[in-house]
Design a protein around this motif. Sequence first.
Motif, PDB file in Angstrom:
ATOM      1  N   ALA A  18      22.999  -7.838  32.161  1.00  0.00           N
ATOM      2  CA  ALA A  18      22.666  -6.337  33.170  1.00  0.00           C
ATOM      3  C   ALA A  18      23.041  -8.066  34.386  1.00  0.00           C
ATOM      4  CB  ALA A  18      21.019  -7.014  33.193  1.00  0.00           C
ATOM      5  N   ALA A  19      23.468  -8.497  34.396  1.00  0.00           N
ATOM      6  CA  ALA A  19      24.113  -9.508  35.686  1.00  0.00           C
ATOM      7  C   ALA A  19      25.025  -8.946  35.555  1.00  0.00           C
ATOM      8  CB  ALA A  19      24.023 -11.215  35.356  1.00  0.00           C
ATOM      9  N   ILE A  20      26.098  -9.351  34.448  1.00  0.00           N
ATOM     10  CA  ILE A  20      27.401  -9.076  35.154  1.00  0.00           C
ATOM     11  C   ILE A  20      27.281  -7.770  35.660  1.00  0.00           C
ATOM     12  CG2 ILE A  20      29.623  -8.349  33.841  1.00  0.00           C
ATOM     13  CD1 ILE A  20      28.854 -10.987  32.006  1.00  0.00           C
ATOM     14  N   PHE A  21      27.099  -6.119  35.443  1.00  0.00           N
ATOM     15  CA  PHE A  21      27.291  -4.770  35.340  1.00  0.00           C
ATOM     16  C   PHE A  21      26.739  -5.011  36.536  1.00  0.00           C
ATOM     17  CE2 PHE A  21      26.374  -3.253  31.149  1.00  0.00           C
ATOM     18  CZ  PHE A  21      28.123  -3.432  30.734  1.00  0.00           C
ATOM     19  N   PHE A  73      19.632  -7.608  42.738  1.00  0.00           N
ATOM     20  CA  PHE A  73      19.767  -7.507  40.959  1.00  0.00           C
ATOM     21  C   PHE A  73      20.421  -7.982  40.660  1.00  0.00           C
ATOM     22  CE2 PHE A  73      18.552  -3.022  42.731  1.00  0.00           C
ATOM     23  CZ  PHE A  73      16.380  -3.162  42.281  1.00  0.00           C
ATOM     24  N   GLY A  74      21.742  -8.923  40.811  1.00  0.00           N
ATOM     25  CA  GLY A  74      22.004  -9.982  39.730  1.00  0.00           C
ATOM     26  C   GLY A  74      21.644 -10.710  40.234  1.00  0.00           C
ATOM     27  N   VAL A  75      21.876 -11.243  41.351  1.00  0.00           N
ATOM     28  CA  VAL A  75      20.886 -12.592  41.451  1.00  0.00           C
ATOM     29  C   VAL A  75      19.332 -12.781  40.031  1.00  0.00           C
ATOM     30  CG1 VAL A  75      19.870 -14.299  42.921  1.00  0.00           C
ATOM     31  CG2 VAL A  75      21.942 -13.308  43.435  1.00  0.00           C
ATOM     32  N   GLY A  76      18.687 -11.894  40.401  1.00  0.00           N
ATOM     33  CA  GLY A  76      17.308 -12.569  39.832  1.00  0.00           C
ATOM     34  C   GLY A  76      17.723 -11.759  38.483  1.00  0.00           C
ATOM     35  N   SER A  77      18.563 -11.014  38.326  1.00  0.00           N
ATOM     36  CA  SER A  77      19.364 -10.767  36.498  1.00  0.00           C
ATOM     37  C   SER A  77      20.063 -12.435  35.776  1.00  0.00           C
ATOM     38  CB  SER A  77      20.107 -10.197  35.786  1.00  0.00           C
ATOM     39  OG  SER A  77      19.548  -8.326  36.535  1.00  0.00           O
ATOM     40  N   SER A  78      20.075 -13.379  37.009  1.00  0.00           N
ATOM     41  CA  SER A  78      21.323 -14.107  36.768  1.00  0.00           C
ATOM     42  C   SER A  78      19.455 -15.658  37.060  1.00  0.00           C
ATOM     43  CB  SER A  78      22.382 -15.188  38.020  1.00  0.00           C
ATOM     44  OG  SER A  78      22.907 -13.903  37.696  1.00  0.00           O
ATOM     45  N   LEU A  79      19.102 -15.811  37.312  1.00  0.00           N
ATOM     46  CA  LEU A  79      17.682 -16.323  37.436  1.00  0.00           C
ATOM     47  C   LEU A  79      16.247 -16.024  36.056  1.00  0.00           C
ATOM     48  CD1 LEU A  79      16.744 -16.277  41.236  1.00  0.00           C
ATOM     49  CD2 LEU A  79      17.673 -18.362  39.891  1.00  0.00           C
ATOM     50  N   TYR A  80      16.622 -14.792  35.645  1.00  0.00           N
ATOM     51  CA  TYR A  80      16.176 -14.595  34.776  1.00  0.00           C
ATOM     52  C   TYR A  80      16.778 -15.468  32.946  1.00  0.00           C
ATOM     53  CZ  TYR A  80      13.370 -11.601  30.814  1.00  0.00           C
ATOM     54  OH  TYR A  80      12.390 -11.549  30.006  1.00  0.00           O
ATOM     55  N   VAL A 126      29.314  -5.684  39.200  1.00  0.00           N
ATOM     56  CA  VAL A 126      30.504  -4.918  39.108  1.00  0.00           C
ATOM     57  C   VAL A 126      29.839  -3.713  39.833  1.00  0.00           C
ATOM     58  CG1 VAL A 126      32.050  -4.184  37.767  1.00  0.00           C
ATOM     59  CG2 VAL A 126      30.982  -5.774  36.905  1.00  0.00           C
ATOM     60  N   ALA A 127      29.076  -3.760  39.552  1.00  0.00           N
ATOM     61  CA  ALA A 127      27.877  -2.678  40.787  1.00  0.00           C
ATOM     62  C   ALA A 127      28.723  -3.321  41.989  1.00  0.00           C
ATOM     63  CB  ALA A 127      26.672  -2.335  40.361  1.00  0.00           C
ATOM     64  N   ALA A 128      27.919  -3.995  42.943  1.00  0.00           N
ATOM     65  CA  ALA A 128      28.168  -4.925  43.983  1.00  0.00           C
ATOM     66  C   ALA A 128      29.365  -5.053  44.475  1.00  0.00           C
ATOM     67  CB  ALA A 128      27.025  -6.099  43.904  1.00  0.00           C
ATOM     68  N   GLN A 129      30.551  -4.864  43.736  1.00  0.00           N
ATOM     69  CA  GLN A 129      31.886  -4.426  43.904  1.00  0.00           C
ATOM     70  C   GLN A 129      31.899  -3.427  44.512  1.00  0.00           C
ATOM     71  OE1 GLN A 129      33.827  -7.546  44.693  1.00  0.00           O
ATOM     72  NE2 GLN A 129      31.719  -8.745  44.322  1.00  0.00           N
ATOM     73  N   VAL A 130      32.055  -2.102  43.960  1.00  0.00           N
ATOM     74  CA  VAL A 130      32.959  -0.932  43.989  1.00  0.00           C
ATOM     75  C   VAL A 130      31.091  -0.108  44.449  1.00  0.00           C
ATOM     76  CG1 VAL A 130      33.503  -1.318  41.594  1.00  0.00           C
ATOM     77  CG2 VAL A 130      31.119   0.039  41.400  1.00  0.00           C
TER      78      VAL A 130
END
Length: 95
Positions: A49-52, A71-78, A55-59
Motif C-alpha cells: 500500500a505504501a509503495i503504490f 496516504f503513503g505516510v499513513g501506510s508506512s506508519l501502519y 508511486v501514485a503520488a509521483q504520477v
Amino acid sequence: MSIAQRVVTFCCFGAVMLGLWLAQGWVASDPSLQLVLAVVLQLGGPLLAAIFCFVAAQVSDDTERRAWRYFGVGSSLYLVGNLGYLGLSLEGGEP
C-alpha cells in the motif's frame, strides 16, 4: 483508470483471495507456517500500500499528489506499528 486496468486489478485481487482461501487447509496443520503467513500478510499489505501510494503520488497531478503522499505516510506508519507489534509478539510480550 481504464476498463482493462480495472479488470486486471479485479482478477489479481480475486487470485489473491482464492490463494488465501486455498491455503487455509495447507497452513492449518503447521503452526510455524501460520506464523510465517501472518507475518507476510501483516507486513506485505501495508508495504505494498505504501509503495503504490508513493508511486501514485509521483504520477498524479499537483492537487492529488499531496493526498497520495499522506496516504503513503499513513501506510508506512501502519507498517511500522505492525513491525513493533510483531517484535513484541515474538519476544513473548503483550503489546
